[in-house]
Structures are given as structure tokens and as C-alpha cells.
Scaffold this motif. Structure first.
Motif, PDB file in Angstrom:
ATOM      1  N   ILE A 112      -9.120  -2.278  -5.985  1.00 17.91           N
ATOM      2  CA  ILE A 112      -7.705  -2.300  -6.347  1.00 17.91           C
ATOM      3  C   ILE A 112      -6.829  -2.552  -5.121  1.00 17.91           C
ATOM      4  N   GLY A 113      -7.293  -2.153  -3.940  1.00 23.19           N
ATOM      5  CA  GLY A 113      -6.553  -2.444  -2.720  1.00 23.19           C
ATOM      6  C   GLY A 113      -6.579  -3.921  -2.372  1.00 23.19           C
ATOM      7  N   GLN A 114      -7.679  -4.584  -2.715  1.00 26.32           N
ATOM      8  CA  GLN A 114      -7.767  -6.024  -2.513  1.00 26.32           C
ATOM      9  C   GLN A 114      -6.880  -6.768  -3.508  1.00 26.32           C
ATOM     10  N   SER A 115      -6.975  -6.396  -4.780  1.00 26.28           N
ATOM     11  CA  SER A 115      -6.233  -7.122  -5.817  1.00 26.28           C
ATOM     12  C   SER A 115      -4.764  -6.724  -5.880  1.00 26.28           C
ATOM     13  N   GLY A 116      -4.473  -5.459  -5.587  1.00 25.23           N
ATOM     14  CA  GLY A 116      -3.089  -4.988  -5.683  1.00 25.23           C
ATOM     15  C   GLY A 116      -2.353  -4.971  -4.366  1.00 25.23           C
ATOM     16  N   GLY A 117      -3.106  -5.037  -3.244  1.00 28.78           N
ATOM     17  CA  GLY A 117      -2.491  -4.994  -1.928  1.00 28.78           C
ATOM     18  C   GLY A 117      -2.571  -6.312  -1.192  1.00 28.78           C
ATOM     19  N   TYR A 118      -3.781  -6.722  -0.852  1.00 29.71           N
ATOM     20  CA  TYR A 118      -3.952  -7.925  -0.035  1.00 29.71           C
ATOM     21  C   TYR A 118      -3.667  -9.217  -0.791  1.00 29.71           C
ATOM     22  N   LEU A 119      -4.098  -9.314  -2.038  1.00 27.63           N
ATOM     23  CA  LEU A 119      -3.857 -10.552  -2.786  1.00 27.63           C
ATOM     24  C   LEU A 119      -2.361 -10.849  -2.915  1.00 27.63           C
ATOM     25  N   PRO A 120      -1.514  -9.900  -3.311  1.00 23.21           N
ATOM     26  CA  PRO A 120      -0.081 -10.208  -3.373  1.00 23.21           C
ATOM     27  C   PRO A 120       0.510 -10.545  -2.015  1.00 23.21           C
ATOM     28  N   ALA A 121      -0.002  -9.928  -0.946  1.00 29.35           N
ATOM     29  CA  ALA A 121       0.508 -10.236   0.392  1.00 29.35           C
ATOM     30  C   ALA A 121       0.207 -11.666   0.776  1.00 29.35           C
ATOM     31  N   LEU A 122      -0.967 -12.170   0.390  1.00 27.27           N
ATOM     32  CA  LEU A 122      -1.279 -13.578   0.635  1.00 27.27           C
ATOM     33  C   LEU A 122      -0.497 -14.487  -0.287  1.00 27.27           C
ATOM     34  N   ARG A 123      -0.460 -14.115  -1.553  1.00 31.79           N
ATOM     35  CA  ARG A 123       0.199 -14.957  -2.559  1.00 31.79           C
ATOM     36  C   ARG A 123       1.685 -15.134  -2.242  1.00 31.79           C
ATOM     37  N   SER A 124       2.322 -14.129  -1.672  1.00 32.00           N
ATOM     38  CA  SER A 124       3.763 -14.197  -1.411  1.00 32.00           C
ATOM     39  C   SER A 124       4.117 -15.237  -0.347  1.00 32.00           C
ATOM     40  N   PHE A 127       0.807  -1.224   0.000  1.00 32.45           N
ATOM     41  CA  PHE A 127       0.000   0.000   0.000  1.00 32.45           C
ATOM     42  C   PHE A 127       0.841   1.274   0.000  1.00 32.45           C
ATOM     43  N   THR A 128       2.155   1.161   0.162  1.00 31.52           N
ATOM     44  CA  THR A 128       3.000   2.358   0.141  1.00 31.52           C
ATOM     45  C   THR A 128       2.919   3.024  -1.231  1.00 31.52           C
ATOM     46  N   LEU A 136      -7.433   3.137  -0.801  1.00 31.99           N
ATOM     47  CA  LEU A 136      -8.348   3.105   0.337  1.00 31.99           C
ATOM     48  C   LEU A 136      -9.409   4.181   0.146  1.00 31.99           C
ATOM     49  N   HIS A 137     -10.611   3.899   0.606  1.00 34.80           N
ATOM     50  CA  HIS A 137     -11.644   4.924   0.651  1.00 34.80           C
ATOM     51  C   HIS A 137     -11.364   5.879   1.806  1.00 34.80           C
ATOM     52  N   SER A 138     -11.620   7.150   1.600  1.00 30.12           N
ATOM     53  CA  SER A 138     -11.661   8.105   2.702  1.00 30.12           C
ATOM     54  C   SER A 138     -13.092   8.088   3.232  1.00 30.12           C
ATOM     55  N   VAL A 139     -13.533   9.167   3.862  1.00 32.05           N
ATOM     56  CA  VAL A 139     -14.928   9.236   4.306  1.00 32.05           C
ATOM     57  C   VAL A 139     -15.811   9.224   3.069  1.00 32.05           C
ATOM     58  N   THR A 140     -16.758   8.299   3.022  1.00 39.49           N
ATOM     59  CA  THR A 140     -17.537   8.110   1.807  1.00 39.49           C
ATOM     60  C   THR A 140     -18.928   7.599   2.148  1.00 39.49           C
ATOM     61  N   LEU A 141     -19.783   7.617   1.170  1.00 41.78           N
ATOM     62  CA  LEU A 141     -21.110   7.012   1.276  1.00 41.78           C
ATOM     63  C   LEU A 141     -21.165   5.821   0.324  1.00 41.78           C
ATOM     64  N   PRO A 142     -21.649   4.670   0.751  1.00 40.30           N
ATOM     65  CA  PRO A 142     -22.103   4.404   2.122  1.00 40.30           C
ATOM     66  C   PRO A 142     -20.948   4.461   3.112  1.00 40.30           C
ATOM     67  N   VAL A 143     -21.270   4.868   4.326  1.00 38.23           N
ATOM     68  CA  VAL A 143     -20.238   5.104   5.322  1.00 38.23           C
ATOM     69  C   VAL A 143     -19.466   3.836   5.656  1.00 38.23           C
ATOM     70  N   THR A 144     -20.065   2.671   5.432  1.00 37.70           N
ATOM     71  CA  THR A 144     -19.362   1.417   5.744  1.00 37.70           C
ATOM     72  C   THR A 144     -18.089   1.250   4.910  1.00 37.70           C
ATOM     73  N   ASN A 145     -18.031   1.890   3.732  1.00 36.76           N
ATOM     74  CA  ASN A 145     -16.833   1.786   2.896  1.00 36.76           C
ATOM     75  C   ASN A 145     -15.662   2.587   3.435  1.00 36.76           C
ATOM     76  N   SER A 146     -15.945   3.558   4.291  1.00 29.35           N
ATOM     77  CA  SER A 146     -14.910   4.482   4.750  1.00 29.35           C
ATOM     78  C   SER A 146     -13.727   3.745   5.371  1.00 29.35           C
ATOM     79  N   TYR A 147     -12.535   4.144   4.943  1.00 30.56           N
ATOM     80  CA  TYR A 147     -11.269   3.606   5.467  1.00 30.56           C
ATOM     81  C   TYR A 147     -11.124   2.106   5.241  1.00 30.56           C
ATOM     82  N   HIS A 148     -11.694   1.637   4.161  1.00 35.96           N
ATOM     83  CA  HIS A 148     -11.522   0.244   3.739  1.00 35.96           C
ATOM     84  C   HIS A 148     -10.901   0.212   2.346  1.00 35.96           C
TER      85      HIS A 148
END
Length: 264
Positions: A250-262, A222-223, A234-246
Motif C-alpha cells: 500500500i505504501g508503493q501504490s498509495g505513496g510512491y506511485l502517486p508521487a511519480l504520477r504527479s 505518507f503523512t 511502512l513495516h516496522s521491525v519484522t521478519l523477514p528482516v529485509t522488510n523492516s522499515y520499507h
């Protein structure tokens, strides 16, 4: 050496080279029986495309567990991560998906135990001093009560899936300091939140190591893509509010997926 013997010898060399170099093995061999546990960062809140069966758990087809399963075709896949989950609710409501035949487990848990949503709401709506105080309270909880809760969860995971390779994934830093944002939180608030993320990841890494699990950070992935970076995953403050700071998709596919795959 006969042609048959030479062929067997070359095949052995090729298999050895693949192992040394980390070349891709057949997906079914790599996948085994995969169970994805955890909170909203594993369920995929913020990525959209939620499955109807998941209800309020908001499991996304764009979340890293589903993406990993799609790419590796494990012989079985149980996706039970749920938005809002804590270490205790993962332990009480998700571990039933594990079994002695489970070979891979991924999990994110701990952020909700220290009031992640309340911290961010406090920082957005209240003063800098109140924000920093709330962050410090969360950090204190990370250092005092969270380790025991993680130990309990990890013990439960290991007891139900004794042969599994368990991957504990961390959380990203939220902000690029001195970045492109011209409004919103102060640099002091952003720095305090980033520090809290670092402390949380440190606690997760230590407890995971003590349990014999693998910790995989997502900070490097994520750097350059934090809030205020100009290319936020990452989402900032957004609507719906549940998305905020998640993470976004692209964060899932470019961030978390490579972290698991590695590490998987």
C-alpha cells in the motif's frame, strides 16, 4: 465556417483544454521509454510478490515502477532497481539500461550511502545516546560526502539519456511523533530519525534541481501513514528482516506511485 472547418476548430479547442486541464493523454504517448533505477525503495522490498528473475534485487510486481508501467503502457520498460543499491552501484550496474531514446527515468538512491540499515539496527538494538550519535553521523555524511556522489550519479544518468525526464523520488518520514506506539524507540530517537529523513530529502532535492531533474517528495503521501500512526504504510521491525522499515504494498501504490504520477 464549413462543417469540416468547425469540426477541426472544435477538435483543436478540445486538445487545448486537455493540455491546460491536465487531462489524461493516451498511455503510449505519455509513457515513451521508461527506465526505473534505484535501491530497495524502488525495487519494492517490503511489498512482496518478487520476480524470480530479480534474485537478491527483490524487484516486486507491486513496486511503483511496475504499477506505473502497467497503467501507462510505455513502449519499453526496463526495471533494474536493486535492493541494497548505493549511488555508486546504481552508476556501475544499472545505467546500462539507459539510452538516447529513454524518455522517462525514476530513481531512488542515497539512503544506503549513509548507512540506512545500520542506523536503524543501531537504534533498535542499542541505547538512545548511541542511536542519536549514529543518526548524527549519517546526517553529517548527507551534508559532506553524499552531494558529490549524487552529482556523479546524476551526471551519468544525463549523459546516457540526454532527452529523458528524470524523476528523483525521496524517502518518507518514518514516525508519527506522539503517536500510537507504546513500545520500541523513544520519542527522541524517532524525532532524530525523522529529522535525518528531512535532511536527506533536502539534499536530494537540491542536487536534483542542480542537475535539471525533478524531485518528487513522498512525505505528503505518507503523512498519516507513518509508523505509530495506527495506519502504517511502512513495516516496522519484522521478519523477514529485509522488510523492516520499507514500504508495504500500500505504501508503493498509495505513496510512491502517486508521487511519480504527479510529475511524470
Amino acid at each position: 465556417m464549413s462543417v469540416r472547418s468547425l469540426g477541426a476548430y472544435l477538435a483543436t479547442l478540445a486538445m487545448g483544454a486537455a493540455a491546460v486541464l491536465g487531462l489524461a493523454q493516451p498511455a503510449s504517448a505519455a509513457g515513451g521509454n521508461y527506465v526505473a533505477l534505484g535501491d530497495s525503495y524502488s525495487s519494492g522490498v517490503g511489498a512482496g510478490s518478487y520476480t524470480s528473475e530479480s534474485g537478491d534485487c527483490l524487484r516486486s510486481t507491486k513496486a511503483y515502477p511496475q504499477l506505473w508501467a502497467n497503467a501507462n503502457a510505455p513502449s519499453s520498460f526496463r526495471f533494474v532497481a536493486c535492493s541494497g543499491a548505493t549511488t555508486s552501484s546504481v552508476a556501475s550496474g544499472q545505467l546500462g539500461a539507459l539510452s538516447s531514446s529513454t524518455t522517462l527515468v525514476s530513481v531512488t538512491a542515497g539512503g544506503n550511502d549513509v548507512g540506512f540499515a545500520d542506523v536503524m539496527q543501531t537504534c533498535v538494538l542499542q541505547s538512545q545516546a548511541t542511536c542519536v550519535s549514529r543518526v548524527n553521523t549519517a546526517v553529517s555524511q548527507m551534508q559532506s560526502t553524499l552531494p558529490g556522489r549524487l552529482d556523479s550519479l546524476y551526471t551519468g544518468i544525463r549523459s546516457r539519456s540526454p532527452q529523458a525526464h528524470v524523476v528523483v523520488l525521496g524517502y518518507p518520514r518514518f514516525y508519527k511523533l506522539s503517536g500510537s506506539c507504546i513500545a520500541g524507540l523513544t520519542e527522541t530517537e524517532r524525532g532524530a530519525i525523522n529529522n535525518a529523513s528531512d535532511v536527506l530529502n533536502g539534499v536530494l532535492a537540491k542536487r536534483a534541481a542542480n542537475a535539471g531533474f525533478t524531485f518528487s517528495s513522498v512525505v505528503d503521501e505518507f503523512t498519516g501513514h507513518e509508523l505509530c500512526s495506527g495506519d502504517a504504510w511502512l513495516h516496522s521491525v519484522t521478519l523477514p528482516v529485509t522488510n523492516s522499515y520499507h514500504p508495504k504494498a500500500i505504501g508503493q501504490s498509495g505513496g510512491y506511485l502517486p508521487a511519480l504520477r504527479s510529475v511524470a
